[in-house]
Design a protein around this motif. Structure first.
Motif, PDB file in Angstrom:
ATOM      1  N   ASP A 174       0.834  -1.204   0.000  1.00  0.00           N
ATOM      2  CA  ASP A 174       0.000   0.000   0.000  1.00  0.00           C
ATOM      3  C   ASP A 174       0.869   1.254   0.000  1.00  0.00           C
ATOM      4  O   ASP A 174       0.601   2.213  -0.743  1.00  0.00           O
ATOM      5  N   ALA A 175       1.900   1.260   0.844  1.00  0.00           N
ATOM      6  CA  ALA A 175       2.791   2.422   0.911  1.00  0.00           C
ATOM      7  C   ALA A 175       3.560   2.599  -0.390  1.00  0.00           C
ATOM      8  O   ALA A 175       3.774   3.725  -0.862  1.00  0.00           O
ATOM      9  N   LEU A 176       3.987   1.492  -0.982  1.00  0.00           N
ATOM     10  CA  LEU A 176       4.691   1.546  -2.267  1.00  0.00           C
ATOM     11  C   LEU A 176       3.786   2.163  -3.335  1.00  0.00           C
ATOM     12  O   LEU A 176       4.206   3.050  -4.095  1.00  0.00           O
ATOM     13  N   LYS A 177       2.531   1.721  -3.357  1.00  0.00           N
ATOM     14  CA  LYS A 177       1.616   2.236  -4.376  1.00  0.00           C
ATOM     15  C   LYS A 177       1.331   3.718  -4.171  1.00  0.00           C
ATOM     16  O   LYS A 177       1.285   4.490  -5.137  1.00  0.00           O
ATOM     17  N   ARG A 178       1.147   4.137  -2.908  1.00  0.00           N
ATOM     18  CA  ARG A 178       0.913   5.561  -2.640  1.00  0.00           C
ATOM     19  C   ARG A 178       2.075   6.404  -3.146  1.00  0.00           C
ATOM     20  O   ARG A 178       1.881   7.436  -3.796  1.00  0.00           O
TER      21      ARG A 178
ATOM     22  N   GLY B 154      -3.819  -1.731 -12.406  1.00  0.00           N
ATOM     23  CA  GLY B 154      -4.959  -2.621 -12.233  1.00  0.00           C
ATOM     24  C   GLY B 154      -4.530  -4.080 -12.175  1.00  0.00           C
ATOM     25  O   GLY B 154      -5.065  -4.867 -11.378  1.00  0.00           O
ATOM     26  N   TRP B 155      -3.587  -4.437 -13.013  1.00  0.00           N
ATOM     27  CA  TRP B 155      -3.082  -5.819 -13.034  1.00  0.00           C
ATOM     28  C   TRP B 155      -2.417  -6.157 -11.708  1.00  0.00           C
ATOM     29  O   TRP B 155      -2.626  -7.232 -11.149  1.00  0.00           O
ATOM     30  N   TRP B 156      -1.629  -5.219 -11.191  1.00  0.00           N
ATOM     31  CA  TRP B 156      -0.973  -5.438  -9.905  1.00  0.00           C
ATOM     32  C   TRP B 156      -1.987  -5.606  -8.780  1.00  0.00           C
ATOM     33  O   TRP B 156      -1.832  -6.469  -7.922  1.00  0.00           O
ATOM     34  N   ASP B 157      -3.045  -4.800  -8.791  1.00  0.00           N
ATOM     35  CA  ASP B 157      -4.084  -4.949  -7.771  1.00  0.00           C
ATOM     36  C   ASP B 157      -4.647  -6.369  -7.785  1.00  0.00           C
ATOM     37  O   ASP B 157      -4.857  -6.985  -6.735  1.00  0.00           O
ATOM     38  N   GLY B 158      -4.878  -6.900  -8.978  1.00  0.00           N
ATOM     39  CA  GLY B 158      -5.392  -8.260  -9.100  1.00  0.00           C
ATOM     40  C   GLY B 158      -4.393  -9.289  -8.594  1.00  0.00           C
ATOM     41  O   GLY B 158      -4.765 -10.261  -7.921  1.00  0.00           O
TER      42      GLY B 158
ATOM     43  N   ARG C 150      -2.139  -8.807  -6.318  1.00  0.00           N
ATOM     44  CA  ARG C 150      -2.042  -8.710  -4.868  1.00  0.00           C
ATOM     45  C   ARG C 150      -3.148  -9.520  -4.187  1.00  0.00           C
ATOM     46  O   ARG C 150      -2.912 -10.182  -3.168  1.00  0.00           O
ATOM     47  N   LEU C 151      -4.352  -9.454  -4.727  1.00  0.00           N
ATOM     48  CA  LEU C 151      -5.455 -10.243  -4.166  1.00  0.00           C
ATOM     49  C   LEU C 151      -5.170 -11.731  -4.311  1.00  0.00           C
ATOM     50  O   LEU C 151      -5.372 -12.514  -3.380  1.00  0.00           O
ATOM     51  N   ALA C 152      -4.686 -12.118  -5.483  1.00  0.00           N
ATOM     52  CA  ALA C 152      -4.384 -13.532  -5.726  1.00  0.00           C
ATOM     53  C   ALA C 152      -3.218 -13.996  -4.853  1.00  0.00           C
ATOM     54  O   ALA C 152      -3.188 -15.147  -4.395  1.00  0.00           O
ATOM     55  N   LEU C 153      -2.257 -13.114  -4.609  1.00  0.00           N
ATOM     56  CA  LEU C 153      -1.111 -13.461  -3.776  1.00  0.00           C
ATOM     57  C   LEU C 153      -1.563 -13.748  -2.348  1.00  0.00           C
ATOM     58  O   LEU C 153      -1.112 -14.712  -1.729  1.00  0.00           O
ATOM     59  N   ARG C 154      -2.465 -12.923  -1.848  1.00  0.00           N
ATOM     60  CA  ARG C 154      -2.947 -13.144  -0.477  1.00  0.00           C
ATOM     61  C   ARG C 154      -3.634 -14.497  -0.360  1.00  0.00           C
ATOM     62  O   ARG C 154      -3.475 -15.200   0.642  1.00  0.00           O
ATOM     63  N   GLU C 155      -4.399 -14.838  -1.370  1.00  0.00           N
ATOM     64  CA  GLU C 155      -5.086 -16.128  -1.346  1.00  0.00           C
ATOM     65  C   GLU C 155      -4.075 -17.275  -1.427  1.00  0.00           C
ATOM     66  O   GLU C 155      -4.175 -18.262  -0.695  1.00  0.00           O
ATOM     67  N   ALA C 156      -3.086 -17.136  -2.308  1.00  0.00           N
ATOM     68  CA  ALA C 156      -2.094 -18.199  -2.479  1.00  0.00           C
ATOM     69  C   ALA C 156      -1.263 -18.404  -1.221  1.00  0.00           C
ATOM     70  O   ALA C 156      -0.908 -19.533  -0.868  1.00  0.00           O
TER      71      ALA C 156
ATOM     72  N   ILE D 240       7.745  -5.183  -9.118  1.00  0.00           N
ATOM     73  CA  ILE D 240       7.101  -5.754  -7.940  1.00  0.00           C
ATOM     74  C   ILE D 240       5.825  -6.494  -8.328  1.00  0.00           C
ATOM     75  O   ILE D 240       5.494  -7.528  -7.744  1.00  0.00           O
ATOM     76  N   ALA D 241       5.117  -6.009  -9.339  1.00  0.00           N
ATOM     77  CA  ALA D 241       3.917  -6.713  -9.804  1.00  0.00           C
ATOM     78  C   ALA D 241       4.297  -8.069 -10.384  1.00  0.00           C
ATOM     79  O   ALA D 241       3.624  -9.085 -10.129  1.00  0.00           O
ATOM     80  N   LEU D 242       5.359  -8.096 -11.149  1.00  0.00           N
ATOM     81  CA  LEU D 242       5.835  -9.359 -11.732  1.00  0.00           C
ATOM     82  C   LEU D 242       6.268 -10.330 -10.637  1.00  0.00           C
ATOM     83  O   LEU D 242       5.938 -11.517 -10.688  1.00  0.00           O
ATOM     84  N   VAL D 243       6.999  -9.821  -9.645  1.00  0.00           N
ATOM     85  CA  VAL D 243       7.465 -10.683  -8.552  1.00  0.00           C
ATOM     86  C   VAL D 243       6.290 -11.257  -7.780  1.00  0.00           C
ATOM     87  O   VAL D 243       6.271 -12.441  -7.425  1.00  0.00           O
ATOM     88  N   HIS D 244       5.279 -10.423  -7.502  1.00  0.00           N
ATOM     89  CA  HIS D 244       4.100 -10.916  -6.798  1.00  0.00           C
ATOM     90  C   HIS D 244       3.393 -11.997  -7.603  1.00  0.00           C
ATOM     91  O   HIS D 244       2.971 -13.019  -7.058  1.00  0.00           O
ATOM     92  N   CYS D 245       3.270 -11.796  -8.900  1.00  0.00           N
ATOM     93  CA  CYS D 245       2.630 -12.790  -9.758  1.00  0.00           C
ATOM     94  C   CYS D 245       3.455 -14.074  -9.795  1.00  0.00           C
ATOM     95  O   CYS D 245       2.906 -15.180  -9.719  1.00  0.00           O
ATOM     96  N   PHE D 246       4.751 -13.939  -9.894  1.00  0.00           N
ATOM     97  CA  PHE D 246       5.639 -15.091  -9.928  1.00  0.00           C
ATOM     98  C   PHE D 246       5.505 -15.900  -8.635  1.00  0.00           C
ATOM     99  O   PHE D 246       5.470 -17.136  -8.649  1.00  0.00           O
TER     100      PHE D 246
END
Length: 205
Positions: free
Chosen positions: A10-14, A69-73, A75-81, A40-46
């Motif tokens: 969140d802080a990074l995005k702000r 928008g892709w990163w937001d998605g 992040r949600l998937a990362l939390r679930e994983a 960071i979006a790529l790393v989260h997806c990876f």
């Protein structure tokens, strides 16, 4: 660690939104803020694929708004994983080293925290962000005992904070100071730690 991922992302995005995609990142001179967010979006997806034992080859969209928008998605998937049993086996890209879901949660917490500092360095007035001794000491430990060996980095070093000491190898380098500053030093970020010897073979590439 799941909460830490959220807090630092969140802080990074702000900071990224305030600085804008074209702003340079002093902590990572070759990058713009757009580059940083794509990373960071790529790393989260990876990490999602690794935690689910299904490695993926993510491709962040090039457009800034689409990327956010892709990163937001992701992040949600990362939390679930990462919400699985921390002891569950996960995919390991490190030959000879086993990895668990908990390892990836910890790795993403510290990856995101360090890149938060990078995003904030792109601001005209960077905030005085300081990590707690508990979090910073865990980051030091994660770097020295988990990440560096898996990346093949040398760990001949002695590291001292007010709370902990690590003595590894022949101690060709020594780092001493508040945990927050030692954490930054090991990651090659601006710091006020005391460094003796050559940190280059140890610090993050």
């Amino acid at each position: 660690m799941l909460e830490a991922i959220d807090i630092h992302a969140d802080a990074l995005k702000r900071a990224a939104l305030t600085a804008g995609p074209a702003a340079r990142v002093p902590n990572c001179p070759k990058w713009t803020v757009h580059d940083l967010v794509a990373h960071i979006a790529l790393v989260h997806c990876f990490a999602i694929g690794l935690a689910m034992n299904r490695p993926a080859k993510p491709a962040p969209p090039p457009d800034w708004e689409d990327l956010l928008g892709w990163w937001d998605g992701q992040r949600l998937a990362l939390r679930e994983a990462l919400g699985q049993d921390p002891g569950s086996p996960a995919y390991s890209p490190y030959p000879g080293f086993d990895v668990t879901v908990g390892d990836w949660t910890r790795r993403m917490a510290h990856e995101t925290a360090i890149h938060r500092l990078d995003a904030e360095s792109a601001l005209e007035e960077a905030p005085e962000t300081r990590f707690s001794p508990e979090f910073a000491n865990d980051g030091i430990d994660e770097f020295l005992t988990y990440l560096a060996p898996r990346l093949g980095r040398k760990t001949d070093i002695r590291v001292t904070t007010p709370e902990r000491t690590w003595s590894l190898g022949e101690a060709l380098a020594e780092v001493d100071g508040p945990a927050d500053d030692v954490y930054r030093a090991l990651w090659g970020r601006p710091h006020r730690a005391s460094v003796t010897g050559d940190l280059a073979p140890v610090e993050a590439p």
